[in-house]
Scaffold this motif. Structure first.
Motif, PDB file in Angstrom:
ATOM      1  N   UNK A   5       0.841  -1.189   0.000  1.00 57.95           N
ATOM      2  CA  UNK A   5       0.000   0.000   0.000  1.00 57.95           C
ATOM      3  C   UNK A   5       0.878   1.241   0.000  1.00 57.95           C
ATOM      4  N   UNK A   6       0.336   2.329  -0.525  1.00 54.03           N
ATOM      5  CA  UNK A   6       1.119   3.562  -0.522  1.00 54.03           C
ATOM      6  C   UNK A   6       1.009   4.264   0.821  1.00 54.03           C
ATOM      7  N   UNK A   7       1.827   5.270   1.020  1.00 55.12           N
ATOM      8  CA  UNK A   7       1.943   5.915   2.330  1.00 55.12           C
ATOM      9  C   UNK A   7       0.735   6.787   2.690  1.00 55.12           C
ATOM     10  N   UNK A   8      -0.150   7.044   1.725  1.00 53.79           N
ATOM     11  CA  UNK A   8      -1.361   7.803   2.053  1.00 53.79           C
ATOM     12  C   UNK A   8      -2.445   6.895   2.622  1.00 53.79           C
ATOM     13  N   UNK A   9      -2.189   5.580   2.617  1.00 55.82           N
ATOM     14  CA  UNK A   9      -3.145   4.622   3.172  1.00 55.82           C
ATOM     15  C   UNK A   9      -3.097   4.672   4.704  1.00 55.82           C
ATOM     16  N   UNK A  10      -4.141   4.150   5.375  1.00 53.16           N
ATOM     17  CA  UNK A  10      -4.108   4.085   6.840  1.00 53.16           C
ATOM     18  C   UNK A  10      -3.019   3.127   7.319  1.00 53.16           C
ATOM     19  N   UNK A  11      -2.498   3.377   8.500  1.00 57.01           N
ATOM     20  CA  UNK A  11      -1.427   2.527   9.040  1.00 57.01           C
ATOM     21  C   UNK A  11      -1.944   1.147   9.468  1.00 57.01           C
ATOM     22  N   UNK A  12      -3.248   1.042   9.680  1.00 60.19           N
ATOM     23  CA  UNK A  12      -3.836  -0.222  10.132  1.00 60.19           C
ATOM     24  C   UNK A  12      -5.150  -0.461   9.398  1.00 60.19           C
ATOM     25  N   UNK A  13      -5.320  -1.646   8.834  1.00 61.85           N
ATOM     26  CA  UNK A  13      -6.607  -2.099   8.317  1.00 61.85           C
ATOM     27  C   UNK A  13      -7.025  -3.285   9.180  1.00 61.85           C
ATOM     28  N   UNK A  22     -15.871 -15.525  21.106  1.00 68.83           N
ATOM     29  CA  UNK A  22     -14.560 -14.881  20.936  1.00 68.83           C
ATOM     30  C   UNK A  22     -14.694 -13.700  19.986  1.00 68.83           C
ATOM     31  N   UNK A  23     -13.828 -12.705  20.185  1.00 65.05           N
ATOM     32  CA  UNK A  23     -13.672 -11.630  19.201  1.00 65.05           C
ATOM     33  C   UNK A  23     -12.597 -12.076  18.224  1.00 65.05           C
ATOM     34  N   UNK A  24     -12.977 -12.166  16.960  1.00 62.55           N
ATOM     35  CA  UNK A  24     -12.048 -12.638  15.930  1.00 62.55           C
ATOM     36  C   UNK A  24     -11.710 -11.475  15.002  1.00 62.55           C
ATOM     37  N   UNK A  25     -10.449 -11.356  14.631  1.00 60.23           N
ATOM     38  CA  UNK A  25     -10.041 -10.251  13.780  1.00 60.23           C
ATOM     39  C   UNK A  25      -8.972 -10.653  12.780  1.00 60.23           C
ATOM     40  N   UNK A  26      -8.906  -9.884  11.697  1.00 55.67           N
ATOM     41  CA  UNK A  26      -7.825  -9.980  10.713  1.00 55.67           C
ATOM     42  C   UNK A  26      -7.279  -8.568  10.544  1.00 55.67           C
ATOM     43  N   UNK A  27      -5.936  -8.426  10.563  1.00 59.01           N
ATOM     44  CA  UNK A  27      -5.371  -7.081  10.461  1.00 59.01           C
ATOM     45  C   UNK A  27      -4.124  -7.063   9.596  1.00 59.01           C
ATOM     46  N   UNK A  28      -3.842  -5.857   9.100  1.00 58.63           N
ATOM     47  CA  UNK A  28      -2.653  -5.662   8.263  1.00 58.63           C
ATOM     48  C   UNK A  28      -2.079  -4.289   8.526  1.00 58.63           C
ATOM     49  N   UNK A  29      -0.744  -4.208   8.633  1.00 55.33           N
ATOM     50  CA  UNK A  29      -0.052  -2.935   8.757  1.00 55.33           C
ATOM     51  C   UNK A  29       0.325  -2.400   7.384  1.00 55.33           C
ATOM     52  N   UNK A  30       0.945  -1.255   7.359  1.00 54.22           N
ATOM     53  CA  UNK A  30       1.202  -0.528   6.119  1.00 54.22           C
ATOM     54  C   UNK A  30       2.029  -1.334   5.113  1.00 54.22           C
ATOM     55  N   UNK A  31       3.065  -2.016   5.565  1.00 55.59           N
ATOM     56  CA  UNK A  31       3.956  -2.727   4.645  1.00 55.59           C
ATOM     57  C   UNK A  31       3.872  -4.245   4.776  1.00 55.59           C
ATOM     58  N   UNK A  32       2.808  -4.733   5.401  1.00 61.39           N
ATOM     59  CA  UNK A  32       2.666  -6.182   5.565  1.00 61.39           C
ATOM     60  C   UNK A  32       2.179  -6.826   4.275  1.00 61.39           C
ATOM     61  N   UNK A 106      -9.031  -4.090  20.632  1.00 59.16           N
ATOM     62  CA  UNK A 106      -8.383  -4.738  19.488  1.00 59.16           C
ATOM     63  C   UNK A 106      -7.434  -3.785  18.778  1.00 59.16           C
ATOM     64  N   UNK A 107      -7.811  -2.520  18.693  1.00 57.14           N
ATOM     65  CA  UNK A 107      -6.942  -1.532  18.044  1.00 57.14           C
ATOM     66  C   UNK A 107      -5.678  -1.307  18.870  1.00 57.14           C
ATOM     67  N   UNK A 108      -5.822  -1.273  20.191  1.00 56.24           N
ATOM     68  CA  UNK A 108      -4.615  -1.129  21.019  1.00 56.24           C
ATOM     69  C   UNK A 108      -3.710  -2.355  20.869  1.00 56.24           C
ATOM     70  N   UNK A 109      -4.301  -3.552  20.901  1.00 51.78           N
ATOM     71  CA  UNK A 109      -3.513  -4.786  20.781  1.00 51.78           C
ATOM     72  C   UNK A 109      -2.745  -4.814  19.458  1.00 51.78           C
ATOM     73  N   UNK A 110      -3.436  -4.518  18.360  1.00 53.88           N
ATOM     74  CA  UNK A 110      -2.760  -4.547  17.055  1.00 53.88           C
ATOM     75  C   UNK A 110      -1.722  -3.440  16.936  1.00 53.88           C
ATOM     76  N   UNK A 111      -1.982  -2.299  17.579  1.00 49.85           N
ATOM     77  CA  UNK A 111      -0.993  -1.213  17.543  1.00 49.85           C
ATOM     78  C   UNK A 111       0.287  -1.624  18.272  1.00 49.85           C
ATOM     79  N   UNK A 112       0.143  -2.414  19.339  1.00 45.16           N
ATOM     80  CA  UNK A 112       1.318  -2.916  20.055  1.00 45.16           C
ATOM     81  C   UNK A 112       2.097  -3.914  19.202  1.00 45.16           C
TER      82      UNK A 112
END
Length: 370
Positions: A5-13, A22-32, A106-112
Motif C-alpha cells: 500500500x502507498x503511504x497515504x493509506x491508513x497505518x492499520x486495516x 470470541x472476538x475474531x479479527x484480521x489485520x494488516x499494517x502498512x507494509x505487511x 483490538x486496536x490497542x492490541x494490534x498497535x502494540x
C-alpha cells in the motif's frame, strides 16, 4: 495480497467479528504482505481506574492484559476481564454496545504488535447481526468519538477513523461465494444461514442482491449448552462447549473425561453417562427449535440453495442436512484460509471475517469503498 500500500493509506486495516465465544479479527499494517489473525476472549467488565495501577504487561502478549478508559469509565477486556475480574460474555446484551470497548481493545492490541505508537489512522470493517444492523450509525459515531481520545496500558491514544464500514454477519461468506460463482449467482435465490455461539442469523440473496431485512435470533449454540448445564452437576457452558464439539454427533465420551468431578470410579462412570445423555437430549431439542425457526425465515419454495456457515452449523450438520432433503445445502464456503493467517486453528469460524477483510483491504487500497 501481493501489492504494497502507498503511504497515504491508513497505518492499520482491521476487520472484526464480535462473536459470542470470541472476538475474531484480521489485520494488516502498512507494509505487511500477509495479514495476521487476532483472537480475544469475549468478556468485558467495568473496573475501578485504581485497579489498573501497577498492571504491567510482563512477558505476556498484549491481548492478555487489555484495559481501556474512555468517557469516564474504565473497562477490562478479554482475558484480563475473564481471569482477574470475573467478567461475563454479555450474551443477553446487544453486541454493538460492547463492541465499542472490544474495538478499542483490538486496536490497542494490534498497535502494540505493529508498533504503531499512540497516533495513527485505522480503516475498520465490522460485522454485526442483521437484527442489530440498524444500530450501525450509532456504533460508527461512538467509535469515531472514543477513538479520538482514550487511555490504555501504554498511555493515551488518539486514533483517526480513516474509513469505516459495517456489514451484516454472513456478508463475508456471501462475498466469497459470489467470487466463486461469478455471474451465475444472479440466477439463484440463496439463504445464508450463519449459526454461531450466540446468534442464528439468515440473509437472503436473490439475483445477486442481499435483502435488507435479514433475520436474527438468539438461538446460537449457547441454548444447547444451557440445556446440558441444567441436566448435569457442576458444569459450566465455557467448559462444556469445546468438549461437546469434540464429542461430535456420535457424542463420544472421551472429551468429557477431564470434566468429571467425581473421584470414585463407579460414580465417574455414572457421571459420564449422565453428561452424554444430557448432550443427546439437548442436541435433539436444540435441533428441533433451531430448524423450526429456520422454517419461519427460509421459504423452501423461494430458495434454490442454503449456504450454512459458523461453528454451530458445522456441529449440527447431520441434523440440518436431514431437515432439508432434496435441498442443496452448502458448507465451508470461504474457509480456505492460509495456514499462516489462521494461527489459532479456527478454520471455518474465521471465514466470514477473513473474506470481509479481503474485500475491505482491496476497497481501501484502491479507493472504492462506498
Amino acid at each position: 495480497m501481493t501489492q504494497r500500500r502507498n503511504k497515504s493509506s491508513p497505518e492499520l486495516i482491521l476487520a472484526l467479528d464480535f462473536g459470542g465465544s470470541a472476538t475474531k479479527g484480521i489485520y494488516s499494517g502498512l507494509d505487511m504482505m500477509i495479514p495476521k489473525s487476532l483472537l480475544m476472549e469475549p468478556e468485558v467488565v467495568k473496573i475501578s481506574p485504581d485497579s489498573t495501577i501497577g498492571e504491567t504487561l510482563g512477558a505476556t502478549d498484549p491481548e492478555n492484559a487489555v484495559w481501556i478508559s474512555y468517557t469516564g469509565q474504565t473497562l477490562a477486556v478479554g482475558y484480563l476481564a475473564k481471569s482477574k475480574y470475573y467478567g461475563n460474555e454479555g450474551l443477553k446484551e446487544l453486541k454493538y454496545e460492547r463492541a465499542v470497548a472490544k474495538t478499542l481493545a483490538a486496536i490497542w492490541v494490534t498497535s502494540q504488535k505493529l508498533k504503531l505508537g499512540a497516533k495513527f489512522r485505522v480503516a475498520l470493517v465490522c460485522l454485526l447481526p442483521p437484527g442489530e444492523f440498524e444500530n450501525k450509525e450509532s456504533f460508527h459515531q461512538q467509535l469515531k468519538a472514543t477513538l479520538a481520545d482514550f487511555t490504555t496500558p501504554t498511555g493515551r491514544m488518539r486514533v483517526e477513523l480513516f474509513e469505516f464500514k459495517c456489514l451484516p454477519e454472513g456478508a463475508g461468506i456471501y462475498l466469497a461465494y459470489q467470487k466463486q460463482q461469478g455471474k451465475i449467482i444472479t440466477t439463484k435465490a440463496i439463504a445464508f444461514a450463519m449459526l454461531g455461539y450466540r446468534n442464528a442469523s439468515v440473509l437472503i440473496a436473490e439475483r445477486g442482491i442481499i435483502a435488507a431485512d435479514g433475520k436474527t435470533s438468539d438461538l446460537g449454540m449457547i441454548r444447547l449448552l444451557e440445556k446440558v448445564v441444567a441436566r448435569t452437576s457442576g458444569q459450566t457452558t465455557s467448559q462444556l462447549a469445546p468438549a461437546i464439539v469434540a464429542a461430535g454427533s456420535d457424542i463420544s465420551g472421551t472429551p468429557f473425561l477431564r470434566l468429571l468431578r467425581s473421584t470414585n470410579n463407579a460414580n465417574k462412570q455414572q457421571e459420564l453417562m449422565q453428561i452424554q445423555q444430557a448432550v443427546k437430549l439437548a442436541r435433539s431439542e436444540y435441533a428441533a427449535v433451531l430448524t423450526s425457526w429456520l422454517d419461519q425465515v427460509i421459504s423452501r419454495n423461494q430458495i434454490t440453495e442454503i449456504l450454512f456457515c459458523g461453528g454451530t452449523a458445522d456441529y449440527m450438520r447431520r441434523e440440518l442436512n436431514s431437515h432439508y432433503p432434496g435441498m442443496p445445502c452448502l458448507w465451508g464456503v470461504g474457509a480456505d484460509i492460509p495456514q499462516q493467517i489462521d494461527s489459532f486453528g479456527l478454520g471455518s469460524r474465521l471465514a466470514d471475517v477473513y473474506s470481509v477483510f479481503l474485500y475491505f483491504w482491496e476497497k481501501v487500497n484502491y479507493g472504492r469503498t462506498n
